[in-house]
Design a protein around this motif. Structure first.
Motif, mmCIF file in Angstrom:
data_model
loop_
_atom_site.group_PDB
_atom_site.id
_atom_site.type_symbol
_atom_site.label_atom_id
_atom_site.label_comp_id
_atom_site.label_asym_id
_atom_site.label_seq_id
_atom_site.Cartn_x
_atom_site.Cartn_y
_atom_site.Cartn_z
ATOM 1 N N VAL A 129 0.839 -1.196 0.000
ATOM 2 C CA VAL A 129 0.000 0.000 0.000
ATOM 3 C C VAL A 129 0.877 1.249 0.000
ATOM 4 N N SER A 130 0.624 2.160 -0.955
ATOM 5 C CA SER A 130 1.469 3.354 -1.097
ATOM 6 C C SER A 130 0.758 4.648 -0.720
ATOM 7 N N ARG A 135 -8.882 1.774 0.354
ATOM 8 C CA ARG A 135 -10.140 1.025 0.482
ATOM 9 C C ARG A 135 -10.041 -0.317 -0.250
ATOM 10 N N VAL A 136 -10.567 -1.343 0.397
ATOM 11 C CA VAL A 136 -10.707 -2.649 -0.239
ATOM 12 C C VAL A 136 -12.174 -2.782 -0.635
ATOM 13 N N ARG A 137 -12.425 -2.933 -1.925
ATOM 14 C CA ARG A 137 -13.803 -3.002 -2.431
ATOM 15 C C ARG A 137 -14.264 -4.450 -2.617
ATOM 16 N N GLU A 138 -15.574 -4.627 -2.499
ATOM 17 C CA GLU A 138 -16.146 -5.952 -2.690
ATOM 18 C C GLU A 138 -15.999 -6.409 -4.143
ATOM 19 N N LYS A 139 -16.096 -5.453 -5.071
ATOM 20 C CA LYS A 139 -15.936 -5.723 -6.498
ATOM 21 C C LYS A 139 -14.969 -4.695 -7.087
ATOM 22 N N PRO A 140 -14.397 -4.977 -8.266
ATOM 23 C CA PRO A 140 -13.437 -4.038 -8.870
ATOM 24 C C PRO A 140 -14.108 -2.795 -9.455
ATOM 25 N N ASP A 180 -3.400 1.545 -8.769
ATOM 26 C CA ASP A 180 -2.749 2.855 -8.836
ATOM 27 C C ASP A 180 -2.207 3.293 -7.483
ATOM 28 N N TYR A 181 -2.704 2.688 -6.417
ATOM 29 C CA TYR A 181 -2.321 3.122 -5.068
ATOM 30 C C TYR A 181 -1.559 2.045 -4.309
#
Length: 386
Positions: A129-130, A135-140, A180-181
């Protein structure tokens, strides 16, 4: 005049057609150029690099000199990456970790072949993680529900990457983070020197000896507490039988004895759970030694003492009685979660600590371990052993 207008119209049409025909060609050329640049960057990434291409059950020796009779100064495992200092016809001088020496070329994949090797051998990828909070999402999708939050610097295993999203596993739950993050890379691993290998073996033996000694010490302490509580219960029973007129005191003594008994069993549970520290985490697993997840761990440990609880952390959070996190005792269950509900459970062992089966970062340190009870803010605490 009419002929001149017709010629002018045809010229305009021809010019427009020329623009329409040439524009896609220019775009295609641009895309091809970008693709070529990306490929070049990918190749440059592994310039002067190589990976050990051997069987997973063997190791590759790093020699002090260019000879199979030379002293072994370190070892490489399959997929370990090295920096090539000098590439020779048969032997190459390499550097990996703290090891520096010569490796036979036959067992290395160089430069352009490194990433191909990684993909074909399914080398594990990790994401670091940068940003401060990710946030970790349930879906992309940025519109999808948030599963949990990650902190900067934490590293997680990546299952796959697609369309700018990395699929990761956090505390037994799968979700997606924006690529990206996070810095996504292959976890090749590096060589170990012979000194490091020997020290690791010695530490492992010392740790196992210390664990056995500590476990023996705790078992003795539990027996002492249990013996003491039994003496108190016998004293209370004798006192209540000789003083029948003091029934209220007898009832109070009985309640106190029950509390002592619950606390004693709770400590036994905590001590028993700690002997599995260091064993692996496995989502959906039920083996205390071969792999288990958080709720499987609490279920199996309590079952050893005759307590039957459900299999998931969310269900376990409804069992027993609710207790304050400021009034915890060994054996109590602490539950953690996020806006979506309960997603983790641990066993309180006293001293502000818990033992739990955790898949949290930094990878690959997930497993059964001891942590601060407040490494995350608990949602609630339940007492199964009353």
């Amino acid at each position: 005049m009419i002929i001149q207008k017709m010629k002018l119209s045809m010229a305009v049409v021809t010019l427009a057609g020329s623009v329409l025909m040439t524009t896609p060609v220019a775009a295609a050329g641009s895309n091809a150029k970008e693709k070529k640049t990306e490929t070049k960057q990918s190749l440059e990434k592994y310039k002067n690099k190589a990976v050990a291409d051997i069987y997973s059950t063997t190791t590759l020796n790093i020699r002090k000199k260019k000879s199979i009779d030379s002293e072994v100064v370190g070892k490489l495992k399959k997929g370990n990456i090295v920096t090539v200092l000098e590439k020779g016809a048969e032997w190459s001088k390499i550097e990996s970790g703290n090891a520096n020496g010569y490796v036979y070329n036959q067992y290395l994949k160089f430069g352009d072949d490194v990433e191909t090797f990684a993909k074909s051998n399914q080398i594990q990828r990790v994401a670091k993680v940068s940003v401060e909070t990710l946030r970790v999402r349930e879906k992309p999708s940025t519109k999808s529900d948030i599963v949990t939050l990650l902190s900067e610097g934490e590293t997680y295993q990546v299952k796959n990457v697609s369309d700018g999203w990395a699929k990761v596993s956090v505390n037994g739950k799968t979700g997606y983070i924006s690529a990206d993050y996070a810095k996504i890379r292959y976890s090749f691993g590096k060589a170990k020197t012979m000194k490091e290998i020997q020290e690791a073996q010695q530490k492992k033996k010392a740790k196992e000896a210390a664990r056995k000694a500590e476990q023996s010490k705790k078992v003795k302490a539990v027996k002492t507490v249990a013996s003491s509580s039994m003496t108190k219960e016998e004293t209370n029973t004798s006192s209540s039988s000789s003083k029948t007129t003091e029934r209220s005191s007898a009832v109070s003594g009985s309640a106190s004895a029950s509390s002592i008994s619950g606390a004693t069993i709770g400590q036994k549970v905590a001590n028993y759970a700690q002997q599995f520290v260091g064993n692996p985490y496995r989502y959906g697993g039920n083996s205390l030694t071969g792999g288990i997840d958080c709720s499987g761990f609490t279920q199996q440990v309590l079952a050893k003492f005759g307590y039957s609880i459900s299999r998931t952390s969310s269900s376990q959070a409804t069992e027993g009685i609710r207790v304050s996190t400021s009034n915890l005792r060994a054996g109590d269950l602490l539950f953690y979660g996020d806006g979506g509900g309960i997603n983790h459970v641990a066993i309180y062992i006293g001293g502000g600590q818990v033992v739990h089966a955790s898949n949290s970062a930094p990878y690959p340190k997930g497993g059964i371990k001891i942590s601060s009870a407040f490494y995350r803010i608990p949602v609630c605490a339940r007492r199964i052993i009353q």
